[in-house]
Enzyme design. Structure first.
Site, PDB file in Angstrom:
ATOM      1  N   PHE A  53      11.905  55.447  86.256  1.00  0.00           N
ATOM      2  CA  PHE A  53      10.794  55.676  85.432  1.00  0.00           C
ATOM      3  C   PHE A  53       9.729  54.620  85.616  1.00  0.00           C
ATOM      4  O   PHE A  53       9.966  53.411  85.700  1.00  0.00           O
ATOM      5  CB  PHE A  53      11.481  55.429  83.955  1.00  0.00           C
ATOM      6  CG  PHE A  53      10.317  55.864  82.984  1.00  0.00           C
ATOM      7  CD1 PHE A  53       9.712  57.191  82.943  1.00  0.00           C
ATOM      8  CD2 PHE A  53       9.864  54.932  82.056  1.00  0.00           C
ATOM      9  CE1 PHE A  53       8.423  57.382  82.048  1.00  0.00           C
ATOM     10  CE2 PHE A  53       8.754  55.100  81.241  1.00  0.00           C
ATOM     11  CZ  PHE A  53       8.144  56.178  81.201  1.00  0.00           C
ATOM     12  N   ASP A  67      18.717  48.460  82.583  1.00  0.00           N
ATOM     13  CA  ASP A  67      17.868  49.467  81.621  1.00  0.00           C
ATOM     14  C   ASP A  67      19.050  50.446  81.300  1.00  0.00           C
ATOM     15  O   ASP A  67      19.511  51.122  81.995  1.00  0.00           O
ATOM     16  CB  ASP A  67      16.694  49.952  82.285  1.00  0.00           C
ATOM     17  CG  ASP A  67      15.854  50.643  81.482  1.00  0.00           C
ATOM     18  OD1 ASP A  67      16.358  51.558  80.566  1.00  0.00           O
ATOM     19  OD2 ASP A  67      14.644  50.762  81.322  1.00  0.00           O
ATOM     20  N   TYR A 106      14.801  54.889  70.605  1.00  0.00           N
ATOM     21  CA  TYR A 106      14.244  56.137  70.069  1.00  0.00           C
ATOM     22  C   TYR A 106      14.607  57.456  70.833  1.00  0.00           C
ATOM     23  O   TYR A 106      14.336  58.607  70.562  1.00  0.00           O
ATOM     24  CB  TYR A 106      12.396  56.235  70.057  1.00  0.00           C
ATOM     25  CG  TYR A 106      11.896  55.917  71.513  1.00  0.00           C
ATOM     26  CD1 TYR A 106      11.965  56.756  72.253  1.00  0.00           C
ATOM     27  CD2 TYR A 106      11.411  54.678  71.567  1.00  0.00           C
ATOM     28  CE1 TYR A 106      11.293  56.446  73.633  1.00  0.00           C
ATOM     29  CE2 TYR A 106      10.681  54.534  72.778  1.00  0.00           C
ATOM     30  CZ  TYR A 106      10.914  54.996  73.877  1.00  0.00           C
ATOM     31  OH  TYR A 106       9.991  54.948  75.297  1.00  0.00           O
ATOM     32  N   LYS A 107      15.414  57.330  71.874  1.00  0.00           N
ATOM     33  CA  LYS A 107      16.063  58.336  72.327  1.00  0.00           C
ATOM     34  C   LYS A 107      17.628  58.666  71.654  1.00  0.00           C
ATOM     35  O   LYS A 107      17.569  59.177  70.657  1.00  0.00           O
ATOM     36  CB  LYS A 107      16.337  57.793  73.995  1.00  0.00           C
ATOM     37  CG  LYS A 107      14.730  57.895  74.750  1.00  0.00           C
ATOM     38  CD  LYS A 107      14.861  57.338  76.004  1.00  0.00           C
ATOM     39  CE  LYS A 107      13.533  57.181  76.793  1.00  0.00           C
ATOM     40  NZ  LYS A 107      13.339  56.385  77.885  1.00  0.00           N
ATOM     41  N   ARG A 142      14.301  69.774  82.724  1.00  0.00           N
ATOM     42  CA  ARG A 142      15.442  68.629  82.245  1.00  0.00           C
ATOM     43  C   ARG A 142      15.956  69.022  80.753  1.00  0.00           C
ATOM     44  O   ARG A 142      15.012  69.416  79.881  1.00  0.00           O
ATOM     45  CB  ARG A 142      14.807  67.428  82.332  1.00  0.00           C
ATOM     46  CG  ARG A 142      15.752  66.293  81.959  1.00  0.00           C
ATOM     47  CD  ARG A 142      15.188  64.772  81.821  1.00  0.00           C
ATOM     48  NE  ARG A 142      14.477  64.593  80.756  1.00  0.00           N
ATOM     49  CZ  ARG A 142      13.843  63.415  80.325  1.00  0.00           C
ATOM     50  NH1 ARG A 142      14.074  62.376  81.012  1.00  0.00           N
ATOM     51  NH2 ARG A 142      13.198  63.228  79.328  1.00  0.00           N
TER      52      ARG A 142
HETATM   53  C1  PLP Z   1      12.251  55.616  78.230  1.00  0.00           C
HETATM   54  C2  PLP Z   1      12.450  54.668  78.895  1.00  0.00           C
HETATM   55  C3  PLP Z   1      11.288  53.222  78.858  1.00  0.00           C
HETATM   56  C4  PLP Z   1      10.544  53.371  77.960  1.00  0.00           C
HETATM   57  O1  PLP Z   1       9.575  52.249  77.940  1.00  0.00           O
HETATM   58  P1  PLP Z   1       8.756  51.957  76.596  1.00  0.00           P
HETATM   59  O2  PLP Z   1       8.054  50.656  76.784  1.00  0.00           O
HETATM   60  O3  PLP Z   1       9.294  52.406  75.306  1.00  0.00           O
HETATM   61  O4  PLP Z   1       7.214  52.881  76.755  1.00  0.00           O
HETATM   62  C5  PLP Z   1      11.502  52.445  79.761  1.00  0.00           C
HETATM   63  N1  PLP Z   1      12.210  52.608  81.087  1.00  0.00           N
HETATM   64  C6  PLP Z   1      13.103  53.865  81.192  1.00  0.00           C
HETATM   65  C7  PLP Z   1      14.078  53.889  82.458  1.00  0.00           C
HETATM   66  C8  PLP Z   1      13.209  54.813  80.350  1.00  0.00           C
HETATM   67  O5  PLP Z   1      13.697  55.801  80.566  1.00  0.00           O
END
Ligand code: PLP
Length: 427
Positions: A127, A198, A223-224, A372
């Site tokens: 991401f 992560d 939040y996920k 997805r």
């Molecule tokens: C959801 C997600 C993020 C989210 O980062 P934010 O700082 O909350 O925008 C970061 N890295 C990964 C791999 C994610 O899936």
């Protein structure tokens, strides 16, 4: 294989030991929500928590609530609630800031721990924020740091003793591929590097074992799968053995050894506290607790088993009902190598997902050509998966997806409200 019937799925729902947990959520009627890995569903208790925090604690308690309502303690108390979900001990996790910001802090701390090394290993297709934050960090540094990018299959070979840190996401946001945290962390440490994970797409859907894997730092969002609410603060893990040895760069007053002494110069707090920076969004932070309370009754292994079974069901049903329509599975076929989502590539993914959303099945489109489906095992039912694929079959066989335009190439043009493109959020 005989065709899986809805009746069988109903039976699995009836036999599901976790089925009751769904009643802890408030979900709209007529919607099959396969996007809990992007924004988790709303815990039923969330609304009363908002009233309590805003009306009572803020409105009546005013500034006294920093102590009386436990506001000051929230980053720690919530961190301690997350700890058992990720294989950490109490005192090793805080809830604070965003995943991106926490990544900046732990990456910088890791580089300080290995001052003679100048390379960070990242997964190129991660991401994007993870890559962008690392790029932004090294651009700030005086010496020449560099990033080595590897894809999943190349990671192990790319771990050498020139690395300062190996920073990976356990479950890939697009494909759902699950990395072997234990063996990669071992290899990272054998090479003398710092290990950062992560957990955005893993924690809350499966067991995560940070300490038995010997991980140094971890980050993730609430939040996920943790259902903390839109944009809720993220968490940061630092192994106890590193406490009081590291220095993070965002040295704000909340991470000071004596935050109320108002000294001129920064002195780090001891323990996990020094990973804090400044004042937190308390209303949002307070909501995180309602998402986490639901996990009180949950065995993460049972959650994982349900999620693997549901992923398999979805793949089998697409194979049985939709094989003629040209979907290519890009998630690992083996449940053990997959997180809690299933993704397919299809030329018309964007239009197909728009058609599904119109029919009440909310999943994700990920550019350029991926659909997805996230499976949040706390509240998704086997019949939801069956119904979703039934609807997918209908959307494909009727050709109703053709009513939806493909996205324009080039700069994003404004879309009418409700057209879905920008109303469905990232990651
Ligand atoms: C959801 C997600 C993020 C989210 O980062 P934010 O700082 O909350 O925008 C970061 N890295 C990964 C791999 C994610 O899936």
């Amino acid at each position: 294989m005989t065709v899986i019937t809805r009746q069988e799925c109903r039976q699995w729902d009836q036999d599901d030991p976790l089925a009751e947990l769904r009643s802890g959520f408030s979900l709209p009627d007529g919607v099959i929500y396969l996007d809990g890995n992007s924004l988790g569903a709303m815990p039923s208790q969330a609304l009363s928590q908002v009233y309590q925090t805003v009306e009572r604690d803020w409105g009546l308690g005013l500034i006294k609530s920093w102590n009386n309502a436990g506001w000051f303690d929230l980053p720690y108390s919530l961190g301690d609630r997350i700890a058992p979900l990720i294989g950490a001990a109490a005192g090793e996790v805080v809830v604070t800031d965003s995943t991106s910001i926490n990544l900046y802090k732990v990456l910088a701390a890791a580089l300080k721990l290995r001052p003679d090394r100048k390379v960070i290993l990242l997964e190129s297709s991660n991401f994007p924020t993870n890559n962008y934050i690392a790029q932004g960090l090294i651009a700030q540094l005086k010496t020449d740091y560099s990033i080595r990018y590897a894809e999943a299959g190349e990671i192990v070979d790319a771990i050498n003793d020139d690395l300062a840190a190996v920073c990976l996401t356990q479950v890939h946001y697009k494909t759902g591929r699950l990395l072997d945290m234990h063996s990669i962390t071992e290899k990272t440490h054998d090479a003398g590097a710092i290990s950062i994970w992560d957990l955005c797409h893993s924690a809350g859907a499966m067991e995560v074992n940070l300490n038995t894997s010997g991980v140094d730092f971890a980050i993730g969002c609430t939040y996920k799968y943790l259902n903390g609410g839109p944009g809720s603060p993220a968490y940061l893990f630092m192994a106890t053995r590193l406490h009081n040895q590291v220095q993070q760069p965002l040295t704000g007053w909340w991470g000071h050894a004596d935050p109320f002494a108002f000294e001129r110069d920064y002195r780090p707090a001891t323990g996990i506290s020094q990973m804090l920076s400044g004042t937190q969004p308390i209303v949002s932070l307070a909501l995180v607790e309602k998402g986490l309370e639901i996990f009180n009754q949950v065995n993460t292994r049972a959650l994982r088993e349900k999620s693997m079974r549901m992923g398999q069901l979805l793949i089998d049903l697409v194979g049985q009902r939709c094989s003629a329509y040209g979907f290519d599975l890009i998630s690992p076929e083996q449940a053990e190598q997959r997180g809690s989502q299933v993704s397919f590539v299809h030329k018309h993914s964007y239009a197909i997902m728009q058609a599904l959303i119109t029919e009440g099945v909310i999943g994700d489109f990920r550019a350029p050509d991926t659909v997805r489906f996230g499976i949040a095992p706390l509240y998704i039912r086997y019949t939801d998966i069956w119904d979703a694929i039934d609807i997918l079959d209908r959307v494909m066989s009727s050709g109703s997806w053709q009513r939806f335009d493909a996205p324009e190439p080039g700069p994003e043009k404004p879309q009418p409200p409700g057209s879905g493109r920008q109303s469905i959020k990232v990651t």
